[in-house]
Design a protein around this motif. Structure first.
Motif, PDB file in Angstrom:
ATOM      1  N   CYS A  80       2.901  67.666   8.770  1.00 49.31           N
ATOM      2  CA  CYS A  80       1.888  67.716   8.082  1.00 49.31           C
ATOM      3  C   CYS A  80       2.249  68.050   6.778  1.00 49.31           C
ATOM      4  O   CYS A  80       1.729  68.912   5.787  1.00 49.31           O
ATOM      5  N   GLY A  81       3.518  67.564   6.136  1.00 45.76           N
ATOM      6  CA  GLY A  81       3.772  67.549   4.706  1.00 45.76           C
ATOM      7  C   GLY A  81       4.542  68.891   4.612  1.00 45.76           C
ATOM      8  O   GLY A  81       4.500  69.560   3.537  1.00 45.76           O
ATOM      9  N   ILE A  82       5.322  69.516   5.569  1.00 46.33           N
ATOM     10  CA  ILE A  82       5.685  70.993   5.330  1.00 46.33           C
ATOM     11  C   ILE A  82       6.836  70.969   4.323  1.00 46.33           C
ATOM     12  O   ILE A  82       7.441  70.014   4.137  1.00 46.33           O
ATOM     13  N   PRO A  83       6.710  71.857   3.423  1.00 46.34           N
ATOM     14  CA  PRO A  83       7.881  71.988   2.303  1.00 46.34           C
ATOM     15  C   PRO A  83       9.194  72.130   2.814  1.00 46.34           C
ATOM     16  O   PRO A  83       9.383  72.773   3.934  1.00 46.34           O
ATOM     17  N   PHE A  84       9.995  71.410   2.254  1.00 48.71           N
ATOM     18  CA  PHE A  84      11.462  71.697   2.615  1.00 48.71           C
ATOM     19  C   PHE A  84      11.763  73.284   2.741  1.00 48.71           C
ATOM     20  O   PHE A  84      12.602  73.595   4.074  1.00 48.71           O
ATOM     21  N   VAL A  85      11.523  74.068   1.857  1.00 52.81           N
ATOM     22  CA  VAL A  85      11.841  75.476   2.056  1.00 52.81           C
ATOM     23  C   VAL A  85      11.336  75.978   3.112  1.00 52.81           C
ATOM     24  O   VAL A  85      12.032  76.861   4.102  1.00 52.81           O
ATOM     25  N   ASP A  86      10.261  75.698   3.667  1.00 54.27           N
ATOM     26  CA  ASP A  86       9.715  76.109   5.033  1.00 54.27           C
ATOM     27  C   ASP A  86      10.168  75.458   6.326  1.00 54.27           C
ATOM     28  O   ASP A  86      10.582  76.304   6.858  1.00 54.27           O
ATOM     29  N   LEU A  87      10.530  74.352   6.120  1.00 50.34           N
ATOM     30  CA  LEU A  87      11.459  73.630   7.211  1.00 50.34           C
ATOM     31  C   LEU A  87      12.871  74.241   7.560  1.00 50.34           C
ATOM     32  O   LEU A  87      13.296  74.519   8.736  1.00 50.34           O
ATOM     33  N   ALA A  88      13.169  74.554   6.206  1.00 52.17           N
ATOM     34  CA  ALA A  88      14.798  75.056   6.417  1.00 52.17           C
ATOM     35  C   ALA A  88      14.761  76.364   7.038  1.00 52.17           C
ATOM     36  O   ALA A  88      15.824  76.972   7.796  1.00 52.17           O
ATOM     37  N   HIS A  89      13.848  77.259   7.010  1.00 50.06           N
ATOM     38  CA  HIS A  89      13.745  78.496   7.496  1.00 50.06           C
ATOM     39  C   HIS A  89      12.993  78.814   8.878  1.00 50.06           C
ATOM     40  O   HIS A  89      12.809  80.013   9.248  1.00 50.06           O
ATOM     41  N   LEU A  90      12.656  77.603   9.272  1.00 48.99           N
ATOM     42  CA  LEU A  90      11.701  77.793  10.539  1.00 48.99           C
ATOM     43  C   LEU A  90      12.689  78.413  11.661  1.00 48.99           C
ATOM     44  O   LEU A  90      13.939  77.937  11.786  1.00 48.99           O
ATOM     45  N   GLN A  91      12.377  79.212  12.665  1.00 48.76           N
ATOM     46  CA  GLN A  91      13.254  79.528  13.523  1.00 48.76           C
ATOM     47  C   GLN A  91      12.328  79.496  14.787  1.00 48.76           C
ATOM     48  O   GLN A  91      11.007  79.185  14.924  1.00 48.76           O
ATOM     49  N   HIS A  92      13.174  79.404  16.021  1.00 49.29           N
ATOM     50  CA  HIS A  92      12.759  79.175  17.152  1.00 49.29           C
ATOM     51  C   HIS A  92      11.519  80.126  17.594  1.00 49.29           C
ATOM     52  O   HIS A  92      10.419  79.593  18.251  1.00 49.29           O
ATOM     53  N   SER A  93      11.344  81.299  17.319  1.00 48.18           N
ATOM     54  CA  SER A  93      10.205  82.100  17.482  1.00 48.18           C
ATOM     55  C   SER A  93       8.929  81.824  16.871  1.00 48.18           C
ATOM     56  O   SER A  93       7.684  81.989  17.299  1.00 48.18           O
ATOM     57  N   LYS A 130      19.400  79.305  19.851  1.00 47.60           N
ATOM     58  CA  LYS A 130      18.030  79.991  20.203  1.00 47.60           C
ATOM     59  C   LYS A 130      18.039  81.151  19.305  1.00 47.60           C
ATOM     60  O   LYS A 130      17.072  81.514  18.926  1.00 47.60           O
ATOM     61  N   ASP A 131      18.956  81.526  18.807  1.00 46.76           N
ATOM     62  CA  ASP A 131      18.954  82.904  17.970  1.00 46.76           C
ATOM     63  C   ASP A 131      19.110  82.423  16.579  1.00 46.76           C
ATOM     64  O   ASP A 131      19.341  83.291  15.603  1.00 46.76           O
ATOM     65  N   ASP A 132      18.962  81.535  16.353  1.00 48.06           N
ATOM     66  CA  ASP A 132      19.103  80.695  14.975  1.00 48.06           C
ATOM     67  C   ASP A 132      18.072  80.154  14.119  1.00 48.06           C
ATOM     68  O   ASP A 132      17.079  79.867  14.919  1.00 48.06           O
ATOM     69  N   TYR A 133      18.183  79.782  13.016  1.00 47.10           N
ATOM     70  CA  TYR A 133      17.111  78.559  12.488  1.00 47.10           C
ATOM     71  C   TYR A 133      17.157  77.474  13.282  1.00 47.10           C
ATOM     72  O   TYR A 133      18.155  77.211  13.991  1.00 47.10           O
ATOM     73  N   ILE A 134      16.081  76.745  13.518  1.00 51.52           N
ATOM     74  CA  ILE A 134      15.893  75.532  14.329  1.00 51.52           C
ATOM     75  C   ILE A 134      16.676  74.637  13.744  1.00 51.52           C
ATOM     76  O   ILE A 134      17.418  73.650  14.823  1.00 51.52           O
ATOM     77  N   LEU A 135      16.660  74.135  12.500  1.00 54.08           N
ATOM     78  CA  LEU A 135      17.581  73.210  12.231  1.00 54.08           C
ATOM     79  C   LEU A 135      18.674  73.612  11.459  1.00 54.08           C
ATOM     80  O   LEU A 135      18.833  74.717  10.743  1.00 54.08           O
ATOM     81  N   PRO A 136      19.680  72.552  11.321  1.00 54.41           N
ATOM     82  CA  PRO A 136      21.081  72.899  10.711  1.00 54.41           C
ATOM     83  C   PRO A 136      20.920  72.822   9.147  1.00 54.41           C
ATOM     84  O   PRO A 136      21.961  71.872   8.718  1.00 54.41           O
ATOM     85  N   ILE A 137      20.158  73.275   8.573  1.00 58.31           N
ATOM     86  CA  ILE A 137      20.070  73.279   7.156  1.00 58.31           C
ATOM     87  C   ILE A 137      20.790  74.443   6.437  1.00 58.31           C
ATOM     88  O   ILE A 137      21.448  74.427   5.449  1.00 58.31           O
ATOM     89  N   LEU A 138      20.523  75.694   6.856  1.00 59.59           N
ATOM     90  CA  LEU A 138      21.094  76.902   6.327  1.00 59.59           C
ATOM     91  C   LEU A 138      21.902  77.764   7.512  1.00 59.59           C
ATOM     92  O   LEU A 138      21.592  77.463   8.681  1.00 59.59           O
ATOM     93  N   SER A 139      22.565  78.484   7.211  1.00 63.90           N
ATOM     94  CA  SER A 139      23.589  79.200   7.942  1.00 63.90           C
ATOM     95  C   SER A 139      22.774  80.510   8.593  1.00 63.90           C
ATOM     96  O   SER A 139      21.875  80.828   7.816  1.00 63.90           O
TER      97      SER A 139
END
Length: 191
Positions: A80-93, A130-139
């Protein structure tokens, strides 16, 4: 450069001023906002055609870095057009029962999105531990609260935008593409 943003703030300021005048909390000044631009500059360049969206999201890409960029683009559009900043910070939880729930970084507003199977597939394909951000954008543990986290985010955004331009060019798309393009294009398509 950011005429619409300035205009939005000026309209809010004008509204606050008018309310203060109505409530006798500020003096009335004739034509107070007369020379202040409060319009909206239409900029269609951020939206791309449905055909170009299909090319960007569904073309077979052999180059791995461009394919990973294509996955990011697909999620930007498909969530739904998620902003990149929010996508980068998504977590599995943030995902439970195929529902993505997160708070917008910019506003703190809670957003809930059902994740269609096509996007679940992409999330599983490129997700991290599983303990990290969902995507490999940020460490791991990187947040925009620190200078180093902010710099890492800016570098990731710049790199993603550069790769999106490479992806578009490789597919013969002449429009300038950025992460923001998918937000606007999703909104236009949804409308």
């Amino acid at each position: 450069k950011h005429q619409n943003t300035i205009s939005t703030y000026m309209r809010m300021l004008r509204s606050i001023y008018n309310r203060a005048v109505d409530e006798n909390k500020a003096p009335y000044i004739h034509r107070q906002f007369y020379d202040v631009y409060t319009g909206v500059e239409v900029n269609h360049k951020r939206v791309i055609s449905t055909d170009d969206i299909k090319k960007l999201l569904f073309s077979d890409i052999e180059d791995k870095s461009l394919r990973d960029t294509q996955y990011i683009a697909t999620l930007l559009f498909g969530l739904c057009g998620i902003p990149f900043v929010d996508l980068a910070h998504l977590q599995h939880s943030d995902i439970k029962n195929n529902i993505l729930s997160y708070n917008r970084t910019k506003t703190g507003t809670c957003v809930r999105i059902g994740i269609l199977s096509e996007f679940q597939h992409i999330l599983h394909r490129i997700s991290l531990d599983k303990d990290d951000y969902i995507l490999p954008i940020l460490s791991k543990g990187s947040t925009m609260d620190s200078k180093s986290g902010y710099m890492e985010y800016q570098k990731a955004l710049s790199s993603t935008n550069r790769n999106l331009r490479r992806l578009a060019s490789s597919l013969g798309i002449s429009n300038i593409i950025s992460t923001y393009t998918f937000r606007h294009s999703w909104a236009t398509t949804a409308k």
